[in-house]
Scaffold this motif. Structure first.
Motif, mmCIF file in Angstrom:
data_model
loop_
_atom_site.group_PDB
_atom_site.id
_atom_site.type_symbol
_atom_site.label_atom_id
_atom_site.label_comp_id
_atom_site.label_asym_id
_atom_site.label_seq_id
_atom_site.Cartn_x
_atom_site.Cartn_y
_atom_site.Cartn_z
ATOM 1 N N ALA A 74 0.713 -1.257 -0.028
ATOM 2 C CA ALA A 74 -0.126 -0.069 0.103
ATOM 3 C C ALA A 74 0.729 1.263 0.073
ATOM 4 O O ALA A 74 0.662 2.202 -0.758
ATOM 5 N N ALA A 75 1.868 1.082 0.774
ATOM 6 C CA ALA A 75 2.842 2.326 0.986
ATOM 7 C C ALA A 75 3.564 2.632 -0.610
ATOM 8 O O ALA A 75 3.463 3.842 -0.942
ATOM 9 N N LEU A 76 3.840 1.409 -1.055
ATOM 10 C CA LEU A 76 4.486 1.787 -2.525
ATOM 11 C C LEU A 76 3.507 2.180 -3.439
ATOM 12 O O LEU A 76 4.097 3.105 -4.299
ATOM 13 N N ALA A 77 2.099 1.653 -3.439
ATOM 14 C CA ALA A 77 1.522 2.139 -4.501
ATOM 15 C C ALA A 77 0.950 3.701 -4.216
ATOM 16 O O ALA A 77 0.627 4.579 -5.124
ATOM 17 N N ALA A 78 1.203 4.180 -2.856
ATOM 18 C CA ALA A 78 0.723 5.583 -2.612
ATOM 19 C C ALA A 78 2.007 6.742 -2.922
ATOM 20 O O ALA A 78 1.853 7.900 -2.587
ATOM 21 N N THR A 79 3.300 6.025 -3.364
ATOM 22 C CA THR A 79 4.279 6.702 -3.619
ATOM 23 C C THR A 79 4.826 6.563 -5.318
ATOM 24 O O THR A 79 5.652 6.066 -5.205
ATOM 25 N N PRO A 80 4.102 7.028 -6.127
ATOM 26 C CA PRO A 80 4.231 7.010 -7.393
ATOM 27 C C PRO A 80 5.329 7.698 -7.774
ATOM 28 O O PRO A 80 5.277 8.824 -8.863
ATOM 29 N N ILE A 81 6.677 7.491 -7.728
ATOM 30 C CA ILE A 81 7.658 8.108 -8.228
ATOM 31 C C ILE A 81 8.676 7.128 -8.941
ATOM 32 O O ILE A 81 8.293 5.788 -9.051
#
Length: 84
Positions: A74-81
């Motif tokens: 979820a954290a990776l999905a929320a950090t679209p870099i």
């Protein structure tokens, strides 16, 4: 994962992450991840294991890792870099 979160917060929110805890707290404030006590507890678990060589403690930390996987996703999905 923490490095990605840190980079995202610094780039998108001009946040300063000086430690894993400050990084997670900044992510809470900016709505990047849910204000879930597990994130802070994860830093505590990590600190327990850095220089401790105790089988019971290792087993305990290992038992908690399954809880981390969906949160990490979820954290990776929320950090679209862009990632290398």
């Amino acid at each position: 994962m923490l490095e990605i979160l840190k980079a995202y917060l610094e780039e998108q929110h001009n946040a300063q992450c000086t430690s894993p805890r400050t990084c997670f707290r900044s992510a809470f404030r900016h709505g990047v991840i849910d204000n879930d006590p597990f994130w802070i507890n994860l830093t505590v678990l990590r600190n327990y294991t850095v220089h401790t060589y105790n089988q019971q403690l290792a087993d305990y930390v290992y038992s908690r890792l399954a809880e981390a996987a969906p949160r990490f996703r979820a954290a990776l999905a929320a950090t679209p870099i862009e990632r290398d």
